[in-house]
Design a protein around this motif. Structure first.
Motif, PDB file in Angstrom:
ATOM      1  N   ALA A 149       8.436 -46.956 -49.616  1.00 44.10           N
ATOM      2  CA  ALA A 149       8.597 -47.959 -48.556  1.00 44.10           C
ATOM      3  C   ALA A 149       8.323 -49.375 -49.055  1.00 44.10           C
ATOM      4  CB  ALA A 149       7.687 -47.634 -47.379  1.00 44.10           C
ATOM      5  N   VAL A 150       7.344 -49.515 -49.961  1.00 45.60           N
ATOM      6  CA  VAL A 150       6.984 -50.857 -50.428  1.00 45.60           C
ATOM      7  C   VAL A 150       8.103 -51.511 -51.229  1.00 45.60           C
ATOM      8  CG1 VAL A 150       4.512 -50.414 -50.449  1.00 45.60           C
ATOM      9  CG2 VAL A 150       5.866 -49.911 -52.501  1.00 45.60           C
ATOM     10  N   ASP A 151       9.082 -50.720 -51.648  1.00 41.70           N
ATOM     11  CA  ASP A 151      10.178 -51.261 -52.452  1.00 41.70           C
ATOM     12  C   ASP A 151      11.424 -51.580 -51.637  1.00 41.70           C
ATOM     13  OD1 ASP A 151       8.810 -51.166 -54.910  1.00 41.70           O
ATOM     14  OD2 ASP A 151       9.214 -49.019 -55.087  1.00 41.70           O
ATOM     15  N   ILE A 152      11.427 -51.246 -50.354  1.00 41.50           N
ATOM     16  CA  ILE A 152      12.636 -51.454 -49.554  1.00 41.50           C
ATOM     17  C   ILE A 152      12.986 -52.945 -49.472  1.00 41.50           C
ATOM     18  CG2 ILE A 152      13.661 -51.254 -47.258  1.00 41.50           C
ATOM     19  CD1 ILE A 152      12.051 -48.659 -46.906  1.00 41.50           C
ATOM     20  N   VAL A 153      12.019 -53.774 -49.136  1.00 40.26           N
ATOM     21  CA  VAL A 153      12.299 -55.213 -49.029  1.00 40.26           C
ATOM     22  C   VAL A 153      12.662 -55.806 -50.389  1.00 40.26           C
ATOM     23  CG1 VAL A 153      11.347 -57.460 -48.425  1.00 40.26           C
ATOM     24  CG2 VAL A 153      10.921 -55.491 -46.934  1.00 40.26           C
ATOM     25  N   PRO A 154      11.869 -55.582 -51.465  1.00 36.98           N
ATOM     26  CA  PRO A 154      12.233 -56.159 -52.758  1.00 36.98           C
ATOM     27  C   PRO A 154      13.593 -55.712 -53.293  1.00 36.98           C
ATOM     28  CG  PRO A 154       9.949 -55.432 -52.792  1.00 36.98           C
ATOM     29  CD  PRO A 154      10.546 -54.924 -51.508  1.00 36.98           C
ATOM     30  N   LEU A 155      13.987 -54.468 -52.983  1.00 32.03           N
ATOM     31  CA  LEU A 155      15.258 -53.952 -53.493  1.00 32.03           C
ATOM     32  C   LEU A 155      16.422 -54.176 -52.540  1.00 32.03           C
ATOM     33  CD1 LEU A 155      14.090 -50.530 -55.006  1.00 32.03           C
ATOM     34  CD2 LEU A 155      14.954 -52.508 -56.286  1.00 32.03           C
ATOM     35  N   SER A 156      16.158 -54.739 -51.376  1.00 35.62           N
ATOM     36  CA  SER A 156      17.204 -54.830 -50.352  1.00 35.62           C
ATOM     37  C   SER A 156      18.405 -55.646 -50.814  1.00 35.62           C
ATOM     38  CB  SER A 156      16.638 -55.408 -49.052  1.00 35.62           C
ATOM     39  OG  SER A 156      16.110 -56.709 -49.253  1.00 35.62           O
ATOM     40  N   GLY A 157      18.176 -56.677 -51.624  1.00 42.14           N
ATOM     41  CA  GLY A 157      19.294 -57.472 -52.121  1.00 42.14           C
ATOM     42  C   GLY A 157      20.209 -56.653 -53.013  1.00 42.14           C
TER      43      GLY A 157
ATOM     44  N   PRO B 263       7.812 -54.791 -41.818  1.00 42.74           N
ATOM     45  CA  PRO B 263       8.976 -55.353 -42.518  1.00 42.74           C
ATOM     46  C   PRO B 263       9.830 -54.303 -43.231  1.00 42.74           C
ATOM     47  CG  PRO B 263       7.066 -56.743 -42.852  1.00 42.74           C
ATOM     48  CD  PRO B 263       6.572 -55.525 -42.145  1.00 42.74           C
ATOM     49  N   ALA B 264       9.199 -53.301 -43.828  1.00 40.22           N
ATOM     50  CA  ALA B 264       9.976 -52.284 -44.544  1.00 40.22           C
ATOM     51  C   ALA B 264      10.930 -51.561 -43.601  1.00 40.22           C
ATOM     52  CB  ALA B 264       9.037 -51.279 -45.220  1.00 40.22           C
ATOM     53  N   PHE B 265      10.446 -51.190 -42.419  1.00 43.81           N
ATOM     54  CA  PHE B 265      11.307 -50.449 -41.503  1.00 43.81           C
ATOM     55  C   PHE B 265      12.330 -51.358 -40.849  1.00 43.81           C
ATOM     56  CE2 PHE B 265      12.344 -48.226 -37.495  1.00 43.81           C
ATOM     57  CZ  PHE B 265      12.902 -47.088 -38.075  1.00 43.81           C
ATOM     58  N   GLN B 266      11.969 -52.575 -40.537  1.00 33.75           N
ATOM     59  CA  GLN B 266      12.945 -53.499 -39.971  1.00 33.75           C
ATOM     60  C   GLN B 266      14.073 -53.777 -40.964  1.00 33.75           C
ATOM     61  OE1 GLN B 266      13.214 -54.834 -36.732  1.00 33.75           O
ATOM     62  NE2 GLN B 266      11.782 -53.121 -36.439  1.00 33.75           N
ATOM     63  N   THR B 267      13.747 -53.872 -42.242  1.00 32.81           N
ATOM     64  CA  THR B 267      14.773 -54.039 -43.272  1.00 32.81           C
ATOM     65  C   THR B 267      15.640 -52.789 -43.373  1.00 32.81           C
ATOM     66  OG1 THR B 267      13.366 -55.551 -44.524  1.00 32.81           O
ATOM     67  CG2 THR B 267      15.169 -54.507 -45.727  1.00 32.81           C
TER      68      THR B 267
ATOM     69  N   ALA C 184       6.559 -39.500 -36.688  1.00 30.96           N
ATOM     70  CA  ALA C 184       7.859 -39.751 -37.303  1.00 30.96           C
ATOM     71  C   ALA C 184       8.964 -39.976 -36.278  1.00 30.96           C
ATOM     72  CB  ALA C 184       8.241 -38.581 -38.210  1.00 30.96           C
ATOM     73  N   VAL C 185       8.771 -39.495 -35.069  1.00 31.33           N
ATOM     74  CA  VAL C 185       9.849 -39.486 -34.072  1.00 31.33           C
ATOM     75  C   VAL C 185      10.410 -40.876 -33.764  1.00 31.33           C
ATOM     76  CG1 VAL C 185      10.408 -38.963 -31.662  1.00 31.33           C
ATOM     77  CG2 VAL C 185       9.180 -37.287 -33.068  1.00 31.33           C
ATOM     78  N   PRO C 186       9.593 -41.889 -33.463  1.00 32.24           N
ATOM     79  CA  PRO C 186      10.188 -43.189 -33.117  1.00 32.24           C
ATOM     80  C   PRO C 186      10.981 -43.817 -34.265  1.00 32.24           C
ATOM     81  CG  PRO C 186       7.799 -43.347 -33.300  1.00 32.24           C
ATOM     82  CD  PRO C 186       8.126 -41.901 -33.316  1.00 32.24           C
ATOM     83  N   PHE C 187      10.599 -43.525 -35.502  1.00 33.15           N
ATOM     84  CA  PHE C 187      11.322 -44.062 -36.652  1.00 33.15           C
ATOM     85  C   PHE C 187      12.694 -43.393 -36.777  1.00 33.15           C
ATOM     86  CE2 PHE C 187       6.886 -44.854 -37.418  1.00 33.15           C
ATOM     87  CZ  PHE C 187       6.854 -46.110 -38.010  1.00 33.15           C
ATOM     88  N   ALA C 188      12.704 -42.081 -36.719  1.00 31.66           N
ATOM     89  CA  ALA C 188      13.968 -41.362 -36.817  1.00 31.66           C
ATOM     90  C   ALA C 188      14.894 -41.696 -35.653  1.00 31.66           C
ATOM     91  CB  ALA C 188      13.705 -39.858 -36.871  1.00 31.66           C
ATOM     92  N   ARG C 189      14.318 -41.764 -34.456  1.00 27.40           N
ATOM     93  CA  ARG C 189      15.135 -42.048 -33.277  1.00 27.40           C
ATOM     94  C   ARG C 189      15.759 -43.440 -33.362  1.00 27.40           C
ATOM     95  NH1 ARG C 189      12.175 -40.925 -27.742  1.00 27.40           N
ATOM     96  NH2 ARG C 189      12.162 -38.827 -28.648  1.00 27.40           N
ATOM     97  N   ALA C 190      14.999 -44.410 -33.864  1.00 27.86           N
ATOM     98  CA  ALA C 190      15.536 -45.767 -34.007  1.00 27.86           C
ATOM     99  C   ALA C 190      16.678 -45.801 -35.006  1.00 27.86           C
ATOM    100  CB  ALA C 190      14.430 -46.725 -34.442  1.00 27.86           C
TER     101      ALA C 190
END
Length: 284
Positions: free
Chosen positions: A153-161, A187-191, A219-225
């Motif tokens: 998860a910590v790499d999602i924002v740095p690798l998003s580009g 931020p990781a999940f919003q990205t 885990a449910v709200p994350f998967a559902r979103a």
């Protein structure tokens, strides 16, 4: 982790639809036939194709995508052997490097492979050589394949580009392994949600057992979103046999979680049948 009670596990209460697909599972060995990679970060217990088939018979799964795990390295023979055993029901995701030539890629394609996996997870070795990454992406561009990204998860924002610029469809494993304690506004999940809205992004809403404890409420709200953000490009899987998981899990519990992740019947149909069929080329 081995579970001595596995043979006594129950069938799920939720009945999977015809054509339902486990879009993330593994086969391990048997090591005497398909040896594990010398530089592997973990040594699993054997979980051959027969074990996977028995699981799917119990769960009511008709199709599967077998993902090459890091313990086998770039030796994809165990995965290819399983696909050849049930070629109309199985597809695969391979691990490759820059030594694979066109002949090797064609053999994988003929064997049912439709994507390549890149591991960025730290405890499994960390980010790949980006030169090799770029070389492989260039190789698969004309094949109709996709890239599978296993991220912390910590790499999602740095690798998003880098991810946004990928010229091929891509799949993010295990909901990006987000930390559920930080909430959906992190931020990781919003990205991840922003990526999910890209036309070439697919996300697996599997791994609930990795980011939460039974009964997996966190885990449910994350998967559902994610399902709501991209109902036509989400996938589901068991992650059998759950490599490096600290606590045993009954896959029937993961199946019974599905109606909580995708509330509407049409979303469940897409998640379990239509989306994997479209990405992996299963016949109607």
């Amino acid at each position: 982790m081995s579970d001595p009670h596995a043979q006594h596990r129950r069938k799920p209460d939720f009945i999977l639809p015809a054509g339902g697909c486990d879009a993330h599972c593994h086969v391990f060995g048997p090591g005497a036939v398909f040896p594990y990679a010398p530089n592997r970060r973990y040594t699993p217990e054997d979980a051959p194709r027969e074990a996977l088939a028995a699981l799917h018979d119990r769960l009511g799964v008709d199709r599967a995508v077998i993902v090459q795990a890091s313990c086998h390295g770039t030796d994809n023979r165990a995965m290819l052997d399983a696909i050849a055993w049930r070629p109309h029901r199985y597809r695969g995701v391979a691990v490759v490097d820059d030594t694979f030539d066109d002949k090797a890629y064609q053999a994988l394609d003929d064997g049912g492979v439709r994507g390549v996996r890149f591991n960025f997870v730290r405890h499994l070795g960390g980010a790949p050589d980006m030169g090799v990454f770029d070389c492989v992406i260039d190789r698969i561009k004309g094949r109709g394949w996709h890239a599978v990204l296993h991220l912390d998860a910590v790499d999602i924002v740095p690798l998003s580009g880098v991810i946004r610029r990928l010229p091929v469809p891509y799949v993010i494993d295990h909901m990006g392994r987000v930390d559920t304690r930080l909430g959906t506004q992190q931020p990781a999940f919003q990205t991840l949600l922003e990526l999910a809205r890209q036309e070439n992004c697919w996300i697996k809403v599997c791994g609930s057992e990795r980011i939460s404890s039974f009964p997996f409420d966190a885990a449910v709200p994350f998967a559902r979103a994610l399902v709501e953000a991209s109902p036509g490009r989400t996938l589901w899987g068991t992650d059998f046999p759950h490599p490096n998981l600290k606590e045993p899990v009954d896959e029937a519990d993961l199946v019974d979680l599905v109606p909580r992740l995708a509330i509407r019947a049409e979303d469940r149909q897409r998640l379990l049948v239509d989306n994997p069929a479209r990405l992996y080329g299963f016949a109607a």
